[in-house]
Motif scaffolding. Sequence first.
Motif, PDB file in Angstrom:
ATOM      1  N   UNK A 149       0.791  -1.221   0.000  1.00  0.00           N
ATOM      2  CA  UNK A 149       0.000   0.000   0.000  1.00  0.00           C
ATOM      3  C   UNK A 149       0.827   1.277   0.000  1.00  0.00           C
ATOM      4  N   UNK A 150       2.159   1.148   0.074  1.00  0.00           N
ATOM      5  CA  UNK A 150       3.025   2.320   0.078  1.00  0.00           C
ATOM      6  C   UNK A 150       3.902   2.345  -1.165  1.00  0.00           C
ATOM      7  N   UNK A 151       4.406   3.523  -1.499  1.00  0.00           N
ATOM      8  CA  UNK A 151       5.391   3.671  -2.570  1.00  0.00           C
ATOM      9  C   UNK A 151       6.773   3.774  -1.938  1.00  0.00           C
ATOM     10  N   UNK A 152       7.843   3.519  -2.699  1.00  0.00           N
ATOM     11  CA  UNK A 152       9.180   3.659  -2.119  1.00  0.00           C
ATOM     12  C   UNK A 152       9.447   5.101  -1.682  1.00  0.00           C
ATOM     13  N   UNK A 153      10.049   5.218  -0.511  1.00  0.00           N
ATOM     14  CA  UNK A 153      10.458   6.530  -0.006  1.00  0.00           C
ATOM     15  C   UNK A 153      11.792   6.894  -0.642  1.00  0.00           C
ATOM     16  N   UNK A 154      12.045   8.188  -0.736  1.00  0.00           N
ATOM     17  CA  UNK A 154      13.326   8.658  -1.266  1.00  0.00           C
ATOM     18  C   UNK A 154      14.442   8.239  -0.312  1.00  0.00           C
ATOM     19  N   UNK A 155      15.454   7.533  -0.807  1.00  0.00           N
ATOM     20  CA  UNK A 155      16.544   7.110   0.086  1.00  0.00           C
ATOM     21  C   UNK A 155      17.426   8.293   0.474  1.00  0.00           C
ATOM     22  N   UNK A 156      18.244   8.119   1.510  1.00  0.00           N
ATOM     23  CA  UNK A 156      19.156   9.199   1.898  1.00  0.00           C
ATOM     24  C   UNK A 156      20.064   9.578   0.731  1.00  0.00           C
ATOM     25  N   UNK A 157      20.332  10.868   0.606  1.00  0.00           N
ATOM     26  CA  UNK A 157      21.156  11.364  -0.491  1.00  0.00           C
ATOM     27  C   UNK A 157      22.221  12.303   0.047  1.00  0.00           C
ATOM     28  N   UNK A 158      23.405  12.233  -0.532  1.00  0.00           N
ATOM     29  CA  UNK A 158      24.474  13.160  -0.151  1.00  0.00           C
ATOM     30  C   UNK A 158      24.081  14.603  -0.432  1.00  0.00           C
ATOM     31  N   UNK A 159      23.201  14.801  -1.411  1.00  0.00           N
ATOM     32  CA  UNK A 159      22.741  16.151  -1.737  1.00  0.00           C
ATOM     33  C   UNK A 159      21.951  16.788  -0.592  1.00  0.00           C
ATOM     34  N   UNK A 160      21.428  15.949   0.317  1.00  0.00           N
ATOM     35  CA  UNK A 160      20.635  16.462   1.432  1.00  0.00           C
ATOM     36  C   UNK A 160      21.487  16.823   2.649  1.00  0.00           C
ATOM     37  N   UNK A 161      22.790  16.553   2.589  1.00  0.00           N
ATOM     38  CA  UNK A 161      23.682  16.891   3.707  1.00  0.00           C
ATOM     39  C   UNK A 161      24.135  18.334   3.515  1.00  0.00           C
ATOM     40  N   UNK A 162      23.762  19.231   4.435  1.00  0.00           N
ATOM     41  CA  UNK A 162      24.130  20.639   4.249  1.00  0.00           C
ATOM     42  C   UNK A 162      25.639  20.850   4.323  1.00  0.00           C
ATOM     43  N   UNK A 163      26.136  21.705   3.435  1.00  0.00           N
ATOM     44  CA  UNK A 163      27.559  22.038   3.425  1.00  0.00           C
ATOM     45  C   UNK A 163      27.705  23.506   3.030  1.00  0.00           C
ATOM     46  N   UNK A 164      27.343  24.386   3.959  1.00  0.00           N
ATOM     47  CA  UNK A 164      27.369  25.819   3.668  1.00  0.00           C
ATOM     48  C   UNK A 164      28.432  26.545   4.485  1.00  0.00           C
ATOM     49  N   UNK A 165      29.483  25.831   4.898  1.00  0.00           N
ATOM     50  CA  UNK A 165      30.510  26.432   5.742  1.00  0.00           C
ATOM     51  C   UNK A 165      31.311  27.514   5.011  1.00  0.00           C
ATOM     52  N   UNK A 166      31.555  27.349   3.714  1.00  0.00           N
ATOM     53  CA  UNK A 166      32.289  28.370   2.965  1.00  0.00           C
ATOM     54  C   UNK A 166      31.498  29.681   2.950  1.00  0.00           C
ATOM     55  N   UNK A 167      30.200  29.591   2.731  1.00  0.00           N
ATOM     56  CA  UNK A 167      29.344  30.782   2.749  1.00  0.00           C
ATOM     57  C   UNK A 167      29.431  31.479   4.110  1.00  0.00           C
ATOM     58  N   UNK A 168      29.348  30.697   5.185  1.00  0.00           N
ATOM     59  CA  UNK A 168      29.425  31.278   6.525  1.00  0.00           C
ATOM     60  C   UNK A 168      30.790  31.915   6.782  1.00  0.00           C
ATOM     61  N   UNK A 169      31.862  31.279   6.305  1.00  0.00           N
ATOM     62  CA  UNK A 169      33.204  31.851   6.478  1.00  0.00           C
ATOM     63  C   UNK A 169      33.297  33.199   5.767  1.00  0.00           C
ATOM     64  N   UNK A 170      32.842  33.254   4.527  1.00  0.00           N
ATOM     65  CA  UNK A 170      32.873  34.509   3.770  1.00  0.00           C
ATOM     66  C   UNK A 170      32.047  35.575   4.491  1.00  0.00           C
ATOM     67  N   UNK A 171      30.909  35.163   5.021  1.00  0.00           N
ATOM     68  CA  UNK A 171      30.040  36.095   5.737  1.00  0.00           C
ATOM     69  C   UNK A 171      30.761  36.675   6.962  1.00  0.00           C
ATOM     70  N   UNK A 172      31.445  35.838   7.766  1.00  0.00           N
ATOM     71  CA  UNK A 172      32.154  36.345   8.946  1.00  0.00           C
ATOM     72  C   UNK A 172      33.312  37.263   8.552  1.00  0.00           C
ATOM     73  N   UNK A 173      34.056  36.907   7.490  1.00  0.00           N
ATOM     74  CA  UNK A 173      35.159  37.776   7.054  1.00  0.00           C
ATOM     75  C   UNK A 173      34.620  39.112   6.545  1.00  0.00           C
ATOM     76  N   UNK A 174      33.469  39.069   5.850  1.00  0.00           N
ATOM     77  CA  UNK A 174      32.844  40.308   5.379  1.00  0.00           C
ATOM     78  C   UNK A 174      32.433  41.183   6.563  1.00  0.00           C
ATOM     79  N   UNK A 175      31.818  40.581   7.591  1.00  0.00           N
ATOM     80  CA  UNK A 175      31.412  41.342   8.774  1.00  0.00           C
ATOM     81  C   UNK A 175      32.631  41.994   9.438  1.00  0.00           C
ATOM     82  N   UNK A 176      33.753  41.265   9.527  1.00  0.00           N
ATOM     83  CA  UNK A 176      34.968  41.808  10.134  1.00  0.00           C
ATOM     84  C   UNK A 176      35.481  42.997   9.329  1.00  0.00           C
ATOM     85  N   UNK A 177      35.512  42.849   7.999  1.00  0.00           N
ATOM     86  CA  UNK A 177      35.984  43.940   7.145  1.00  0.00           C
ATOM     87  C   UNK A 177      35.043  45.147   7.234  1.00  0.00           C
ATOM     88  N   UNK A 178      33.740  44.891   7.263  1.00  0.00           N
ATOM     89  CA  UNK A 178      32.769  45.985   7.353  1.00  0.00           C
ATOM     90  C   UNK A 178      32.915  46.724   8.687  1.00  0.00           C
TER      91      UNK A 178
END
Length: 192
Positions: A149-178
């Motif tokens: 009675x169910x359909x297959x669920x989407x399996x775990x994907x590497x695309x779903x693992x967040x990896x936004x550390x570079x963005x956060x690093x740039x943001x902190x360096x920008x705040x320091x410079x500002x």
Amino acid sequence: TRVRKIPLVPTLLVAAAIAVMIALGVWQIERLQWKQALLARYAAAQGLPPIAFPATPDPKDPPLFRRASAMCEGVTGWRAESGRNLKSEPGWVHIAACRTGAEGPGFQAVMGWSAEPGNPVWKGGSVTGVIGSDRAHVIRLVADSPAPGLLPAKPPSLDDVPNNHLFYAIQWFFFAAAAALIYWLALRKRSG
């Protein structure tokens, strides 16, 4: 022209804030390197041979993205969470709390997807699939074959693992410079 002295306390406060922001940026770069190594390990895990689903996974190093199998001796309860099917349609994934017998604590198995949150009729059996993370139980097994009675669920994907550390690093360096620029402009205006 008269040059005013640089105010000591505000300068120290701004310098401390800038140092903290730079340290946070460096920390995010370190986290980026850690996350890239973790993602590489997860990618490698997808090609490893299947394992028996671990009875007591290490919360600091769960075997995510490994193929595994387990025997569900019986379902002791169901929960439904928002999730997606193989076509990425939103709906509900149905998670069985499986009993494994007297020898273990049991395990969680995603037994499929549906558009409604009602409990499936599946009573247990062999489950083969991919290990994914579970907020309440560290890991769960996402079944390849759904319950009736169910359909297959989407399996775990590497695309779903967040990896936004570079963005956060740039943001902190920008705040320091500002902060440095704004303080420099304020000092210039004060002395002018």
